[in-house]
Design a protein around this motif. Structure first.
Motif, mmCIF file in Angstrom:
data_model
loop_
_atom_site.group_PDB
_atom_site.id
_atom_site.type_symbol
_atom_site.label_atom_id
_atom_site.label_comp_id
_atom_site.label_asym_id
_atom_site.label_seq_id
_atom_site.Cartn_x
_atom_site.Cartn_y
_atom_site.Cartn_z
ATOM 1 N N MET A 178 22.103 37.732 38.128
ATOM 2 C CA MET A 178 22.865 37.214 36.999
ATOM 3 C C MET A 178 23.892 38.243 36.547
ATOM 4 O O MET A 178 23.725 39.429 36.803
ATOM 5 N N HIS A 179 24.961 37.774 35.915
ATOM 6 C CA HIS A 179 25.909 38.678 35.245
ATOM 7 C C HIS A 179 25.264 39.058 33.910
ATOM 8 O O HIS A 179 24.982 38.179 33.093
ATOM 9 N N THR A 180 25.037 40.332 33.698
ATOM 10 C CA THR A 180 24.300 40.736 32.504
ATOM 11 C C THR A 180 25.096 41.700 31.627
ATOM 12 O O THR A 180 25.631 42.692 32.119
ATOM 13 N N SER A 209 25.982 44.887 46.765
ATOM 14 C CA SER A 209 24.985 44.261 45.898
ATOM 15 C C SER A 209 25.562 43.226 44.926
ATOM 16 O O SER A 209 24.816 42.655 44.133
ATOM 17 N N HIS A 210 26.878 43.000 44.995
ATOM 18 C CA HIS A 210 27.444 41.932 44.150
ATOM 19 C C HIS A 210 28.813 41.512 44.666
ATOM 20 O O HIS A 210 29.765 42.288 44.650
ATOM 21 N N ARG A 211 28.899 40.274 45.097
ATOM 22 C CA ARG A 211 30.158 39.774 45.655
ATOM 23 C C ARG A 211 30.196 38.259 45.504
ATOM 24 O O ARG A 211 29.170 37.604 45.483
ATOM 25 N N HIS A 212 31.409 37.727 45.359
ATOM 26 C CA HIS A 212 31.608 36.271 45.321
ATOM 27 C C HIS A 212 32.491 35.903 46.513
ATOM 28 O O HIS A 212 33.717 35.895 46.421
ATOM 29 N N LEU A 213 31.832 35.595 47.629
ATOM 30 C CA LEU A 213 32.575 35.392 48.875
ATOM 31 C C LEU A 213 33.585 34.256 48.798
ATOM 32 O O LEU A 213 34.636 34.309 49.435
ATOM 33 N N SER A 250 23.944 42.164 37.377
ATOM 34 C CA SER A 250 25.248 42.703 37.755
ATOM 35 C C SER A 250 25.996 43.226 36.532
ATOM 36 O O SER A 250 25.952 42.618 35.462
ATOM 37 N N HIS A 251 26.669 44.338 36.751
ATOM 38 C CA HIS A 251 27.554 45.009 35.783
ATOM 39 C C HIS A 251 26.751 45.783 34.726
ATOM 40 O O HIS A 251 26.671 46.997 34.799
ATOM 41 N N ALA A 252 26.225 45.110 33.708
ATOM 42 C CA ALA A 252 25.384 45.753 32.693
ATOM 43 C C ALA A 252 26.116 46.870 31.949
ATOM 44 O O ALA A 252 25.492 47.774 31.395
ATOM 45 N N ALA A 306 31.688 45.033 45.791
ATOM 46 C CA ALA A 306 33.142 44.842 45.771
ATOM 47 C C ALA A 306 33.524 43.729 44.796
ATOM 48 O O ALA A 306 34.674 43.640 44.380
ATOM 49 N N ASP A 307 32.559 42.862 44.471
ATOM 50 C CA ASP A 307 32.743 41.774 43.501
ATOM 51 C C ASP A 307 33.654 40.672 44.037
ATOM 52 O O ASP A 307 33.167 39.647 44.491
ATOM 53 N N ILE A 308 34.965 40.873 43.973
ATOM 54 C CA ILE A 308 35.866 39.785 44.370
ATOM 55 C C ILE A 308 37.051 40.327 45.169
ATOM 56 O O ILE A 308 37.752 41.224 44.711
HETATM 57 ZN ZN LIG Z 1 30.506 38.673 39.473
#
Ligand SMILES: [Zn+2]
Length: 471
Positions: A222-224, A64-68, A252-254, A303-305
């Motif tokens: 969004m990064h929140t 649900s959150h990744r920067h390919l 994302s994150h929160a 996994a994010d990054i």
């Molecule tokens: Zn991110």
């Protein structure tokens, strides 16, 4: 066009919600990418056979959150904190990526996800330095074959000679991308948008970014509220006060959200994405996962990054579960000792569900993927269960979360198409991915060399300076 038909035969299948379903012996009939029947024995049908004997069949993982795009810099942030990341990658290295680098990152990153059993990902694509970058990002992820919610990032990467000089330039480009690459919302890759972080520019610009997303009828991520800066405004409240918390948003994150913030997100129909590896490492804070889910807020895992950690969700599930357990038990131990420790706060089933069905729910794709059911896409992972390190098997879900790794992946299917067989990507596909990513990394290494290498000297107050305009 003739119907493509295959049948997955002889496996132990997790049918339905991973929180409650039991593995059972079942065959799956797949027609044109969708599961159309789940029966005890479908082996006699006129269809291509996919042998699943000695295999568990589980839904493909949903990240649900990744920067390919950051696949170009694998592992580079392994010992960095969030200030280092913000300064080196977001403020400098992103601007050094050209469109070919972005294509390579997207393509190889998509393949990397597939090889790890991640059949769907939300790609927060915040390296849109020009229209060519946006085109390359979309093409790369489409060519990889992963299912995705690809989110156009509005973040203005700092550059010496930017192609986009105003917010309007980016909003217009997002509109162009919607029209040229995403004429419908039925494809394997769908479009969303990723907002600039609050404070990067004025709040009125954020309002315009959200307005554009709504006019394009695409989901928003969004990064929140993940910055622990003393003077930091409360982002969730800011969105809420402006009437901008909307159904379907993925925050994302929160981590810095209190229970009131999380409740507001829940009541607005939003979801969060937890990325345990980066959050625990970089000073983003303890994951909000357990607090969020206990309040009934949908929370996926990401996994994010891979510029930091691995792209598989086996690792993420285990790190997250054990961290949440440890964090919950420690105060009990300190206050009352071991005798006061009762049932653990999360189970393996919670984790498998978060990495599949809850991820799909967060992305608005629950009717498409996230579980094995008639009518859903055949996004499947076949895991070998005949190996010594998995024997004896007492509870398969426990085995999958606690013992299985990517080495146990046999096949991966996306929309009925086999993308991984005998544990590997097709040779030519993998070779192309390796070649593209190695060449991109070489190019980038030459560009960062004059700056002193990948990790630049991080000035003090990097984050505080970046978000100052919010306060
Ligand atoms: Zn991110």
């Amino acid at each position: 066009m003739s119907l493509t038909r295959s049948v997955v035969v002889g496996g132990l299948v997790l049918v339905g919600d991973p929180l409650t379903a039991e593995f059972r012996r079942a065959d799956l009939l797949i027609e044109d990418g969708r599961i159309v029947a789940i029966e005890k024995d479908l082996s006699g049908l006129d269809a291509a056979i996919i042998d699943a004997a000695h295999r568990w069949v589980i839904p493909g993982f949903v990240d649900s959150h990744r920067h390919l795009w950051q696949t170009t810099m694998r592992g580079v942030t392994a010992n960095w904190n969030l200030n280092d990341y913000a300064w080196s990658i977001r403020t400098h290295l992103a601007g050094l990526h050209d469109a070919d680098d972005v294509y390579a990152g997207q393509y190889a990153g998509g393949l990397d996800a597939l090889a790890a059993g991640v059949t769907t990902t939300l790609d927060h694509s915040h390296v849109m330095n020009s229209p060519q970058h946006s085109d390359a990002a979309v093409q790369g992820i489409k060519d990889s074959g992963v299912r995705a919610l690809w989110c156009y990032g509005f973040y203005p990467c700092p550059q010496q000679h930017p192609v986009f000089t105003t917010t309007d330039d980016r909003l217009l480009d997002a509109r162009r991308v919607r029209e040229s690459h995403f004429p419908s919302d039925e494809g394997l890759v769908r479009m969303g948008v990723a907002l600039s972080e609050l404070g990067v520019h004025s709040f009125s610009e954020t309002v315009r970014e959200i307005g554009t997303a709504n006019s394009l009828s695409v989901p928003i991520t969004m990064h929140t509220q993940c910055l622990w800066v003393q003077t930091r405004a409360q982002e969730v409240q800011l969105y809420a006060q402006a009437g901008l918390l909307q159904q379907g948003q993925i925050h994302s994150h929160a981590n810095a959200c209190n229970d009131r913030d999380l409740t507001m997100l829940r009541d607005a129909g939003c979801a969060i994405a937890t990325t345990p590896d980066t959050e625990l490492q970089m000073g983003v804070g303890y994951p909000a996962f357990r607090r969020a889910t206990s309040l009934g807020l949908t929370a996926g895992i990401g996994a994010d990054i891979v510029s930091n950690n691995s792209g598989d969700l086996f690792t993420a599930m285990r790190i997250l579960m054990q961290h949440e357990r440890g964090a919950a038990l420690q105060p009990v131990l300190e206050q009352s000792g071991l005798d006061a420790v009762g049932a653990l706060p999360l189970t393996t089933r919670h984790m498998l569900r978060a990495a599949t069905l809850l991820g799909a729910r967060a992305l608005g794709l629950e009717s498409v993927c996230g579980s094995i059911e008639v009518g859903k896409a055949a996004d499947l992972v076949l895991l070998r269960n005949d190996r010594l390190h998995l024997r004896p098997i007492i509870d398969p879900v426990d085995s999958i979360v606690m013992q299985v790794t990517t080495r146990d992946i046999d096949r991966v299917l996306v929309h009925g198409r086999i993308v991984v067989q005998d544990g590997t990507l097709p040779t030519a596909v993998e070779r192309r991915g390796i070649q593209l990513i190695d060449v991109a990394n070489d190019r980038l290494a030459k560009r960062v060399a004059p700056l002193g290498g990948w990790k630049l000297t991080t000035p003090p107050n990097t984050i505080k300076t970046a978000v100052a305009s919010l306060n």
